[in-house]
Design a protein around this motif. Structure first.
Motif, PDB file in Angstrom:
ATOM      1  N   TRP A   1      41.238  43.293  32.418  1.00  0.00           N
ATOM      2  CA  TRP A   1      41.533  44.717  32.621  1.00  0.00           C
ATOM      3  C   TRP A   1      42.955  45.040  32.160  1.00  0.00           C
ATOM      4  O   TRP A   1      43.186  46.061  31.508  1.00  0.00           O
ATOM      5  N   LEU A   2      43.905  44.166  32.478  1.00  0.00           N
ATOM      6  CA  LEU A   2      45.296  44.385  32.059  1.00  0.00           C
ATOM      7  C   LEU A   2      45.426  44.399  30.542  1.00  0.00           C
ATOM      8  O   LEU A   2      46.203  45.182  29.978  1.00  0.00           O
ATOM      9  N   ALA A   3      44.676  43.536  29.867  1.00  0.00           N
ATOM     10  CA  ALA A   3      44.732  43.482  28.408  1.00  0.00           C
ATOM     11  C   ALA A   3      44.306  44.812  27.800  1.00  0.00           C
ATOM     12  O   ALA A   3      44.866  45.253  26.787  1.00  0.00           O
ATOM     13  N   ASP A   4      43.322  45.461  28.417  1.00  0.00           N
ATOM     14  CA  ASP A   4      42.873  46.775  27.930  1.00  0.00           C
ATOM     15  C   ASP A   4      43.834  47.885  28.339  1.00  0.00           C
ATOM     16  O   ASP A   4      44.100  48.803  27.563  1.00  0.00           O
ATOM     17  N   ALA A   5      44.350  47.794  29.576  1.00  0.00           N
ATOM     18  CA  ALA A   5      45.198  48.872  30.100  1.00  0.00           C
ATOM     19  C   ALA A   5      46.588  48.859  29.481  1.00  0.00           C
ATOM     20  O   ALA A   5      47.189  49.916  29.267  1.00  0.00           O
ATOM     21  N   VAL A   6      47.110  47.657  29.216  1.00  0.00           N
ATOM     22  CA  VAL A   6      48.468  47.540  28.659  1.00  0.00           C
ATOM     23  C   VAL A   6      48.394  46.590  27.460  1.00  0.00           C
ATOM     24  O   VAL A   6      48.833  45.429  27.546  1.00  0.00           O
TER      25      VAL A   6
END
Length: 328
Positions: free
Chosen positions: A174-179
């Motif tokens: 999720w972090l890879a997509d969000a940031v």
């Protein structure tokens, strides 16, 4: 259409929305940064929607359109007047008045209150009366990071629902997509700082927490080498959130305890591995436990919004930390 909060909440969402009847009051809890507010807002949308489909608010009915415009007369949001301040009794009186009114859209009325632990004593007592006498077709959604700070009588009158923290792989994805600008190492560091909560990791990124932590680690090393004083460091940390600093010291202390008991061979806080490894061999077990008690007591005071003198507190914290090596 409001999304189900996050993928790691799908199971809880399906169970909750699939029920034929809903409780008049819910208490959503979980780690800071797992998406509790978004979950509560999505559930409020579901409860208000006149034509929900597939367990979701439709996003097209009049109720959904009013809510999306921020003008739904049967939806009330209760938060502190200023971030970090208490929710006062006047806000709960507004809630009580709202509960006593007839629904203007002819359906449900929903109240979302966040953060529930921010209610002062008078506000909590006023809310308790409303929970004892629930109004038909009115739903109260409390959201909290710290359910233990709520009155036991409030907790007992709500249906508790803890929202889970995602797996590390799910959070990193999720972090890879969000940031997307974050590299893999920084994602891991931020997620560790956030205790596995991806939204908090994202917020820490917005604070440039990786850079801040690098400076703090170097400062702490300098303190232990007598290259900088506690008062100098307290002044230089003036712009770093106090809760973040305390969390780092708590995490380092936990590593010290694990190292001393042999639970781990190397500190999980890899940027402090050498320092913590040395301290674990030279700090007495009794002194370490006393330090942990002091630190956790002051963490609780900080989370409870106690009126601490920031500069004096940080100076005391640093002096106590340094003294660990001299108290054996």
């Amino acid at each position: 259409m409001p999304e189900v909060a996050f993928p790691w909440h799908d199971t809880v969402w399906t169970q909750l929305t699939g029920q034929d009847q809903h409780a008049h009051a819910y208490l959503f809890s979980g780690l800071p940064g797992v998406g509790k507010r978004r979950f509560a807002n999505a559930f409020a949308a579901f409860l208000l929607c006149t034509t929900p489909a597939q367990g979701m608010a439709c996003g097209r009915c009049r109720s959904c359109l009013l809510r999306e415009a921020g003008t739904h007369p049967d939806l009330l949001l209760i938060t502190p007047e200023e971030e970090g301040k208490a929710i006062r009794v006047d806000a709960i009186r507004q809630l009580v008045d709202f509960m006593g009114q007839t629904s203007q859209q002819g359906g449900s009325k929903v109240i979302v209150l966040y953060p529930a632990e921010a209610m002062n004593q008078n506000a909590a007592n006023a809310l308790l009366k409303s929970l004892e006498e629930p109004t038909a077709d009115t739903y109260l959604l409390l959201v909290t990071d710290q359910p233990g700070r709520l009155l036991p009588t409030i907790r007992s009158r709500c249906r508790g629902q803890r929202l889970p923290t995602p797996s590390r792989d799910a959070a990193l994805s999720w972090l890879a997509d969000a940031v997307p600008e974050l590299n893999g190492d920084d994602r891991l560091i931020l997620l560790q700082m956030a205790g596995g909560a991806p939204l908090r990791a994202q917020a820490l990124h917005d604070l440039d927490a990786v850079k801040l932590r690098l400076g703090v680690v170097e400062n702490v090393k300098a303190l232990l080498k007598d290259q900088q004083s506690a008062s100098q460091l307290a002044d230089s940390w003036s712009k770093i959130p106090l809760e973040l600093l305390i969390d780092w010291f708590c995490s380092w202390t936990l590593d010290l305890l694990k190292l001393q008991t042999g639970a781990i061979r190397h500190a999980e806080n890899s940027d402090m591995d050498v320092v913590l490894g040395y301290m674990a061999k030279h700090v007495g077990a009794q002194q370490l436990m006393e330090w942990q008690d002091w630190l956790l007591a002051h963490r609780s005071m900080t989370l409870g919004k106690a009126n601490l003198n920031r500069g004096l507190f940080l100076e005391s914290l640093l002096l106590e930390w340094k003294q660990l090596l001299k108290k054996r």
